[in-house]
Design an enzyme around this catalytic site. Sequence first.
Site, mmCIF file in Angstrom:
data_model
loop_
_atom_site.group_PDB
_atom_site.id
_atom_site.type_symbol
_atom_site.label_atom_id
_atom_site.label_comp_id
_atom_site.label_asym_id
_atom_site.label_seq_id
_atom_site.Cartn_x
_atom_site.Cartn_y
_atom_site.Cartn_z
ATOM 1 N N ARG A 107 0.773 -1.183 -0.083
ATOM 2 C CA ARG A 107 -0.128 0.027 -0.139
ATOM 3 C C ARG A 107 0.713 1.312 -0.211
ATOM 4 O O ARG A 107 0.301 2.451 0.014
ATOM 5 C CB ARG A 107 -0.990 -0.119 1.026
ATOM 6 C CG ARG A 107 -2.007 -1.147 1.386
ATOM 7 C CD ARG A 107 -3.134 -1.053 2.388
ATOM 8 N NE ARG A 107 -3.997 0.327 1.599
ATOM 9 C CZ ARG A 107 -5.041 0.758 2.493
ATOM 10 N NH1 ARG A 107 -5.158 0.331 3.782
ATOM 11 N NH2 ARG A 107 -5.701 1.841 1.995
ATOM 12 N N ARG A 152 -0.894 -1.560 13.069
ATOM 13 C CA ARG A 152 -0.438 -0.835 11.992
ATOM 14 C C ARG A 152 0.462 0.418 12.388
ATOM 15 O O ARG A 152 1.651 0.533 12.034
ATOM 16 C CB ARG A 152 -1.592 -0.449 10.760
ATOM 17 C CG ARG A 152 -2.355 -1.437 10.520
ATOM 18 C CD ARG A 152 -1.538 -2.236 9.665
ATOM 19 N NE ARG A 152 -2.257 -3.192 8.856
ATOM 20 C CZ ARG A 152 -3.215 -3.210 7.830
ATOM 21 N NH1 ARG A 152 -3.339 -2.232 7.320
ATOM 22 N NH2 ARG A 152 -3.844 -4.478 7.225
ATOM 23 N N HIS A 181 -7.219 -1.739 12.865
ATOM 24 C CA HIS A 181 -7.297 -0.153 12.696
ATOM 25 C C HIS A 181 -8.206 0.262 13.760
ATOM 26 O O HIS A 181 -9.482 -0.321 13.956
ATOM 27 C CB HIS A 181 -7.888 0.378 11.229
ATOM 28 C CG HIS A 181 -6.918 0.401 10.063
ATOM 29 N ND1 HIS A 181 -7.243 0.177 9.074
ATOM 30 C CD2 HIS A 181 -5.445 0.935 10.310
ATOM 31 C CE1 HIS A 181 -5.963 0.309 8.052
ATOM 32 N NE2 HIS A 181 -5.052 0.609 9.194
ATOM 33 N N CYS A 275 -13.682 3.313 6.344
ATOM 34 C CA CYS A 275 -12.460 3.161 5.576
ATOM 35 C C CYS A 275 -12.598 3.635 4.092
ATOM 36 O O CYS A 275 -11.572 4.051 3.471
ATOM 37 C CB CYS A 275 -12.174 1.607 5.366
ATOM 38 S SG CYS A 275 -11.998 0.495 6.862
#
Length: 282
Positions: A107, A152, A181, A275
Amino acid sequence: MIVVTSVLPRPSPATARTARPRHYLMCRPDHFEVRYAINPWMHPDVPVDRERALAQWDALRRTYLDLGHRVDLLDPVPGLPDMVYTANGATVVDGLVLGARFRHPERAAEAQAHRAWFAAAGHPVVEPEFVNEGEGDLLVVGDVVLAGCGFRTDPRAHAEAAAVLGREVVALELVDPRYYHLDTAIAVLDETTVAWLPAAFTPAAQEVLRARFPDALVADPADAAVLGLNAVSDGRHVVLPAQAVGLAAALAERGFVPVPVDLSELRKGGGGPKCCTLEVRA
Ligand code: ARG
């Protein structure tokens, strides 16, 4: 005097919920697919129906427009299948943009696309030193920023975010890989109200959240398990996964207006409405 209680109007909810128009950045899932697995929701062997993902995403976009919000679009880039999850690409406070730095190389290039978009739109943009996955882990609630870590975002990014954004940052450690997340474990409903799943956090983080938000809505695990907490609120309307029926009822009880959307195809990548939505705060 005779008071006929049965015809008296129902008391309005203790708190009147007021919507504030928002500005969001979204990215069409033109290149959406699940060909790597960086969270437990992703199964590259399970087929993804991209047409369906596009239709669901477009319904989300139209929902925001119908609610009176502004939606800008980031151009999708071939080879970046997770780019539809714009929440991870930056954090914007008072027009100032703290760019993202992704944990996974798959990503990484999304961060640059976001920085370029915001720079072209005239925003000051800061490129971060430490890994932070934007609003996936940095959630603005009133004057503070709730900051996730554990999966993360690097804990060192919390101080960096505080310095860049000029806000108090509250560190919260996540423990359940399904809720990797922060925005999968807690939903910001307005300046002072959140909904959350206690089991997604360390005992220390739970204590912090209970102290800060004594009136928080505690979500049912079944609602969190359909990414129900991955919701987007304008202070009154709460756009949330249609499958989170218990959470929708609990929100309505508190005077919010649940707005269910079906993003089941995009859930195969591990994301829900939030998201797919980055808030551009002026
Ligand atoms: N596949 C993406 C990832 O694992 C999903 C991101 C979901 N975004 C979010 N804000 N939780 O990075």
